[in-house]
Scaffold this active site. Sequence first.
Site, PDB file in Angstrom:
ATOM      1  N   HIS A 202       0.852  -1.198   0.000  1.00  0.00           N
ATOM      2  CA  HIS A 202       0.000   0.000   0.000  1.00  0.00           C
ATOM      3  C   HIS A 202       0.881   1.239   0.000  1.00  0.00           C
ATOM      4  CE1 HIS A 202      -4.095   1.738   1.179  1.00  0.00           C
ATOM      5  NE2 HIS A 202      -3.300   2.781   1.024  1.00  0.00           N
TER       6      HIS A 202
ATOM      7  N   HIS B 112       1.229   5.017  -2.368  1.00  0.00           N
ATOM      8  CA  HIS B 112       0.685   5.866  -3.438  1.00  0.00           C
ATOM      9  C   HIS B 112       1.807   6.563  -4.187  1.00  0.00           C
ATOM     10  CE1 HIS B 112      -3.660   5.718  -2.307  1.00  0.00           C
ATOM     11  NE2 HIS B 112      -3.145   5.378  -1.136  1.00  0.00           N
TER      12      HIS B 112
ATOM     13  N   ASP C  57       1.679   9.181  -6.107  1.00  0.00           N
ATOM     14  CA  ASP C  57       1.603  10.633  -5.961  1.00  0.00           C
ATOM     15  C   ASP C  57       1.793  11.072  -4.518  1.00  0.00           C
ATOM     16  OD1 ASP C  57      -0.779   9.296  -5.481  1.00  0.00           O
ATOM     17  OD2 ASP C  57      -2.054  10.968  -6.042  1.00  0.00           O
TER      18      ASP C  57
ATOM     19  N   GLY D 107      -9.917   7.751  -1.811  1.00  0.00           N
ATOM     20  CA  GLY D 107     -10.571   9.034  -1.602  1.00  0.00           C
ATOM     21  C   GLY D 107     -11.332   9.039  -0.295  1.00  0.00           C
TER      22      GLY D 107
ATOM     23  N   HIS E 299      -9.921   0.757  -0.349  1.00  0.00           N
ATOM     24  CA  HIS E 299      -9.705   1.592   0.825  1.00  0.00           C
ATOM     25  C   HIS E 299     -10.971   1.520   1.685  1.00  0.00           C
ATOM     26  CE1 HIS E 299      -6.229   3.374  -1.176  1.00  0.00           C
ATOM     27  NE2 HIS E 299      -5.964   4.067  -0.074  1.00  0.00           N
TER      28      HIS E 299
ATOM     29  N   GLU F   4     -10.709   3.232   7.261  1.00  0.00           N
ATOM     30  CA  GLU F   4      -9.708   4.225   7.678  1.00  0.00           C
ATOM     31  C   GLU F   4     -10.434   5.464   8.183  1.00  0.00           C
ATOM     32  OE1 GLU F   4      -6.014   6.877   5.863  1.00  0.00           O
ATOM     33  OE2 GLU F   4      -7.568   6.100   4.543  1.00  0.00           O
TER      34      GLU F   4
ATOM     35  N   ASP G 270       1.802   3.946   2.908  1.00  0.00           N
ATOM     36  CA  ASP G 270       0.728   4.803   2.411  1.00  0.00           C
ATOM     37  C   ASP G 270       1.308   5.924   1.550  1.00  0.00           C
ATOM     38  OD1 ASP G 270      -1.875   5.500   1.959  1.00  0.00           O
ATOM     39  OD2 ASP G 270      -2.209   6.437   3.898  1.00  0.00           O
TER      40      ASP G 270
END
Length: 355
Positions: free
Chosen positions: A16, A18, A20, A174, A201, A204, A293
């Site tokens: 996991h 990202h 970006d 998101g 996701h 969370e 993350d």
Amino acid sequence: MPTREEVRRAPKVLLHDHLDGGLRPQTIIELAAEVGHELPAAGAEALGAWFTQSADSGSLERYLETFDHTVAVMQTADALTRVARECVEDLVADGIVYAEVRYAPEQHVEAGLSLDEVVAAVQAGFEAGVAAADGRIVVRQLLTAMRHQARSMEIAELAVAWRDRGVAGFDIAGAEAGFPPTRHLDAFEYLQRENSHFTIHAGEGFGLPSIWEAIQWCGADRLGHGVRIIDDIRVADDGSVRLGPLAAYVRDKRIPLELCPASNVQTGAVASIAQHPIGLLTQLRFRVTVNTDNRLMSGTSMTAEMFDLVEAFDYSLSDLRWFTLNAMKSAFLPFDQRLEIIDRVIKPGYDALLG
């Protein structure tokens, strides 16, 4: 207890992360200058600090706002390829031997790239990074759809089209509140018909209903975060533990939890690393995995995440090996390739450290 350097040298698996959320601050500065994007701070050190401080708000929504600046500089093929290549370089330096890196292709088309061109540019960067590392790492893409948008079917079809060319699976991300995964049920049903892997996701920024929908309605293979599964576990005064029906199902079915300790603290999902549910979930032998993350926003790495757990829970190298094997077993990679990495890389690597 292992030292930080021993943790860095240990082979690690990242499920996991990202794309970006892991840019180098200096790269952001250089790419922003090329496209005329105004940044909130000058200088790499100051910019890196701004990202970490802005993300450290206790709010998932505020945390997500920091991505406006990274996504803005990732709108050309050259920029995407550079960011992807540097991502691999940074993961290799951190001792990672297998990684699945996710991003939302739909967020990188503002300058005219097609979705296919976005995926191709990222894949070119990953392949260049892997080649430079002499095959010491395997990196695959996870294509993410944004849960507040309506392009999930399009991204799911893209993931299937690219699954033999570097794409491991699909994800949605998101803000969770108000955007349940069942809004994208058609995409998940399509992926199931195509025998394609996907993670969601869930659990969370929202609680048990998000996890329940992701598993029972959408059929998720893994839970992105899933930390709020702790809300279905009760610890009595005498120390006895009772699992609710959802927690028991997740544990019994060995559904992997993509836990991201540092990020969970930043977004307010947990109060501190020492209070993170990963401790109890590990004791109860859920399929726990450790992840970063967003390395930029959290100012973290896999070494930092694991060493924080060592300090908080007195974990040994054997415990870290258990987390790593959990992750590799849960990877969206054919079984024989997973087994090869376990037998030829992970187990020998830990055996050498354990002496």
